[in-house]
Design a protein around this motif. Structure first.
Motif, mmCIF file in Angstrom:
data_model
loop_
_atom_site.group_PDB
_atom_site.id
_atom_site.type_symbol
_atom_site.label_atom_id
_atom_site.label_comp_id
_atom_site.label_asym_id
_atom_site.label_seq_id
_atom_site.Cartn_x
_atom_site.Cartn_y
_atom_site.Cartn_z
ATOM 1 N N ILE A 70 0.546 -1.332 -0.245
ATOM 2 C CA ILE A 70 -0.344 -0.036 0.386
ATOM 3 C C ILE A 70 1.057 1.088 -0.076
ATOM 4 O O ILE A 70 0.751 2.452 -0.748
ATOM 5 N N VAL A 71 2.012 1.223 0.618
ATOM 6 C CA VAL A 71 2.524 1.896 0.706
ATOM 7 C C VAL A 71 3.886 2.857 -0.386
ATOM 8 O O VAL A 71 3.703 3.314 -1.177
ATOM 9 N N GLY A 72 3.847 1.704 -0.572
ATOM 10 C CA GLY A 72 5.508 1.184 -1.380
ATOM 11 C C GLY A 72 5.436 1.574 -2.969
ATOM 12 O O GLY A 72 5.802 2.375 -4.093
ATOM 13 N N MET A 73 4.402 0.697 -3.489
ATOM 14 C CA MET A 73 3.868 0.425 -4.883
ATOM 15 C C MET A 73 3.117 2.188 -5.476
ATOM 16 O O MET A 73 2.501 2.190 -4.566
ATOM 17 N N PRO A 74 3.394 1.890 -6.400
ATOM 18 C CA PRO A 74 3.000 2.892 -7.496
ATOM 19 C C PRO A 74 1.438 2.534 -7.376
ATOM 20 O O PRO A 74 1.322 1.980 -7.848
ATOM 21 N N PRO A 75 0.808 3.617 -7.455
ATOM 22 C CA PRO A 75 -0.867 3.922 -8.178
ATOM 23 C C PRO A 75 -1.110 3.476 -9.528
ATOM 24 O O PRO A 75 -0.419 4.020 -9.960
ATOM 25 N N VAL A 76 -1.910 2.791 -9.839
ATOM 26 C CA VAL A 76 -1.908 2.070 -11.144
ATOM 27 C C VAL A 76 -3.303 2.931 -11.363
ATOM 28 O O VAL A 76 -4.889 2.543 -11.093
ATOM 29 N N THR A 77 -2.838 4.072 -12.317
ATOM 30 C CA THR A 77 -4.332 5.053 -12.191
ATOM 31 C C THR A 77 -5.262 4.520 -12.836
ATOM 32 O O THR A 77 -6.630 4.606 -12.804
ATOM 33 N N ILE A 143 -8.426 -4.540 -14.825
ATOM 34 C CA ILE A 143 -7.045 -3.886 -15.961
ATOM 35 C C ILE A 143 -5.881 -4.872 -15.836
ATOM 36 O O ILE A 143 -5.718 -4.897 -15.136
ATOM 37 N N ASP A 144 -5.439 -4.986 -16.476
ATOM 38 C CA ASP A 144 -4.604 -5.741 -17.551
ATOM 39 C C ASP A 144 -4.203 -6.775 -16.239
ATOM 40 O O ASP A 144 -2.564 -6.691 -15.770
ATOM 41 N N PRO A 145 -4.595 -7.835 -16.200
ATOM 42 C CA PRO A 145 -4.932 -8.812 -14.847
ATOM 43 C C PRO A 145 -3.467 -9.363 -15.050
ATOM 44 O O PRO A 145 -3.141 -9.920 -13.433
ATOM 45 N N SER A 146 -2.695 -9.503 -15.664
ATOM 46 C CA SER A 146 -1.645 -10.175 -15.778
ATOM 47 C C SER A 146 -0.290 -9.802 -15.476
ATOM 48 O O SER A 146 0.404 -9.960 -14.361
ATOM 49 N N SER A 147 -0.255 -8.230 -15.185
ATOM 50 C CA SER A 147 1.123 -7.838 -14.313
ATOM 51 C C SER A 147 0.602 -6.425 -12.958
ATOM 52 O O SER A 147 0.832 -6.316 -12.495
ATOM 53 N N THR A 148 -0.894 -5.748 -13.467
ATOM 54 C CA THR A 148 -1.234 -5.089 -12.235
ATOM 55 C C THR A 148 -2.485 -5.830 -12.000
ATOM 56 O O THR A 148 -3.165 -6.765 -10.989
ATOM 57 N N GLY A 149 -3.990 -5.664 -12.499
ATOM 58 C CA GLY A 149 -5.143 -5.624 -11.806
ATOM 59 C C GLY A 149 -5.606 -4.861 -10.141
ATOM 60 O O GLY A 149 -6.719 -6.293 -9.601
ATOM 61 N N TYR A 150 -4.847 -4.400 -9.790
ATOM 62 C CA TYR A 150 -5.172 -3.902 -8.207
ATOM 63 C C TYR A 150 -5.004 -2.265 -8.560
ATOM 64 O O TYR A 150 -4.892 -1.827 -9.523
ATOM 65 N N LEU A 151 -5.136 -2.069 -6.799
ATOM 66 C CA LEU A 151 -5.430 -0.365 -6.839
ATOM 67 C C LEU A 151 -3.575 0.247 -7.395
ATOM 68 O O LEU A 151 -3.883 1.261 -7.310
ATOM 69 N N GLY A 152 -3.274 -0.678 -6.362
ATOM 70 C CA GLY A 152 -1.411 -0.139 -6.729
ATOM 71 C C GLY A 152 -1.529 0.598 -5.057
ATOM 72 O O GLY A 152 -2.167 -0.213 -3.618
ATOM 73 N N GLY A 153 -0.437 1.527 -4.594
ATOM 74 C CA GLY A 153 0.209 2.005 -3.341
ATOM 75 C C GLY A 153 -0.079 3.410 -3.162
ATOM 76 O O GLY A 153 -0.995 4.008 -5.078
ATOM 77 N N LEU A 154 0.881 4.312 -2.848
ATOM 78 C CA LEU A 154 1.000 5.553 -2.979
ATOM 79 C C LEU A 154 1.897 6.022 -3.687
ATOM 80 O O LEU A 154 2.685 7.707 -3.925
ATOM 81 N N GLY A 155 3.409 5.176 -4.019
ATOM 82 C CA GLY A 155 4.311 5.276 -4.606
ATOM 83 C C GLY A 155 5.445 5.933 -3.137
ATOM 84 O O GLY A 155 6.193 6.871 -3.478
ATOM 85 N N LEU A 156 5.050 5.934 -2.396
ATOM 86 C CA LEU A 156 6.124 6.984 -1.080
ATOM 87 C C LEU A 156 7.135 6.024 -0.785
ATOM 88 O O LEU A 156 7.262 4.514 -1.061
#
Length: 430
Positions: A70-77, A143-156
């Motif tokens: 949640i904190v480290g990954m970039p958001p999947v816009t 949304i591109d379930p093979s590589s994302t398919g989730y909301l991502g994080g905050l990119g911090l």
């Protein structure tokens, strides 16, 4: 002197691994030993301070791992645009239904009318929640379930995930504690185990949040990447001066960086735990642990204090979980096995010395070293034992195939030996 000698022996074993096997292996053991020591410290706060039998350790560790995502990954816009707001609205709606149900239960008089009203509210609220929430989830996971398919994080920065992991685990512990801490010790153990399974099942199945069993890979690091170090002319020149090839030098550099960061966290937590244990609060917790009835007679709120230490210990477990996921560089919900790894952490606490923070740290390093090194040592020993046997004989094949079970056998033997000859652990509580 006994404490110092035991730590010298354990760190001597890690150094011996570096000299005889590989410094990469030795530093890997050291880094996971630091994380294991923090986990053991969290369990020791609950069991050693207050006698709370928590066997849902992996649930709180898993929440720490989720915090790293949640904190480290970039958001999947694209996912946020497709269904992010609808998921948030669904979660808010679900929380509102629960709050309305609680308010209705408190305000209405006891009777059939209250029961019917509550039932109608919950059923209608459930279907409304699913209608809003499920559509958002379906849009996100498409949304591109093979590589994302989730909301991502905050990119911090990923280091911020460590305290956030503690906060997430502490919040879950507060909810669990408000429900389960009034239970007797054996029922508390069953409740914490069940809740840990629920948390891990959620991580495995809620793809929109954690990608489920498809895993989240490529978590950012607080230390440089090996490939970046190898492409640096200055770094490769220094590695050559030390007689190391760039690949080995970069790997050692990264592991040393993790070791330094983890050591700082362990030292801070150990210092705080020691100060708390020696304070009036720590003496009160031990008094409650030893005799709840006497503590209640002296005016202590036992349930509130149990909740307090349960939250603190769980927060430490959440921090350790976020650190472990950062070290792995990925979130793999399928690897969180509650019974197996909860047993391992409990062995660390019992072998090291329940109620003694230094003992928990020692147990974390010792048991993790044995967990990693016993199997290769067992393979070597079994190859030596069976060297005189005929190739292909059933006995030889059986003995060699049994090496995989040496880990669990060793944990059981170590636990039995410690309980027989040092029942209070290698470094007993003073």
């Amino acid at each position: 002197m006994r404490t110092v000698a035991l730590f010298i022996v354990v760190f001597g074993l890690i150094l011996l691994t570096g000299f005889t096997s590989s410094w990469n292996v030795a530093l890997g053991i050291f880094n996971m030993g630091l994380v294991s020591a923090i986990m053991a410290l969290g369990v020791n706060m609950q069991w050693g301070y207050a006698g709370l039998f928590n066997i849902g350790v992996m649930g709180f560790v898993a929440l720490g791992g989720l915090a790293a995502v949640i904190v480290g990954m970039p958001p999947v816009t694209e996912a946020w645009a497709a269904g992010g707001l609808r998921v948030l609205a669904g979660l808010a709606l679900g929380a509102g239904v629960i709050a309305a149900a609680v308010a209705l239960w408190r305000r209405m008089r006891h009777g059939t009318l209250r029961t019917l009203a509550l039932l109608v509210l919950l059923v209608a609220g459930f279907f409304l929640f699913r209608w809003v929430f499920d559509a958002g989830v379906a849009a996100i996971e498409s949304i591109d379930p093979s590589s994302t398919g989730y909301l991502g994080g905050l990119g911090l920065p990923i280091v911020l995930a460590w305290p956030v992991g503690g906060v997430l685990a502490a919040g879950a512990a507060w909810i669990i504690g408000k429900i389960a801490l009034g239970l007797r010790s054996d029922y508390l153990a069953i409740a914490t185990l069940g809740i840990a399974e629920i948390i891990i099942a959620m991580l495995k199945n809620e793809d929109w949040l954690s990608r489920g069993v498809k895993n989240v890979v490529g978590l950012p690091r607080p230390v440089p990447y090996e490939i970046d170090l190898q492409s640096s002319a200055e770094f490769t020149a220094r590695a050559a001066q030390l007689g190391l090839d760039p690949a080995t030098a970069s790997s050692l550099y990264v592991k040393l960086g993790y070791g330094l960061l983890f050591s700082v966290v362990l030292i801070v937590l150990l210092l705080m735990a020691q100060l708390a244990l020696k304070s009036p609060w720590g003496r009160m917790m031990r008094a409650i642990r030893d005799n709840e009835t006497a503590a209640e007679a002296m005016g202590k709120n036992v349930t509130a204090r149990h909740l307090q230490v349960f939250v603190l210990g769980s927060a430490v477990l959440g921090i350790a979980g976020a650190m472990m996921t950062t070290l792995d560089g990925q979130l793999t919900p399928g690897t969180y096995q509650p019974l197996r790894f909860t047993f391992l952490v409990w062995v660390m606490v019992i072998v090291g010395g329940s109620g003694n923070n230094w003992g928990s740290v020692l147990g974390g390093f010792l048991i993790w070293f044995l967990w990693v090194q016993v199997e290769p040592i067992g393979q070597w020993a079994m190859a030596l034992i069976t060297s005189g046997m005929v190739d292909g004989s059933p006995l030889k094949e059986h003995l060699i195939d049994s090496v995989a079970h040496v880990r669990l056998l060793t944990m059981g033997v170590v636990l039995l030996l410690v309980l027989r000859f040092s029942p209070r652990g290698l470094i007993p509580e003073r």
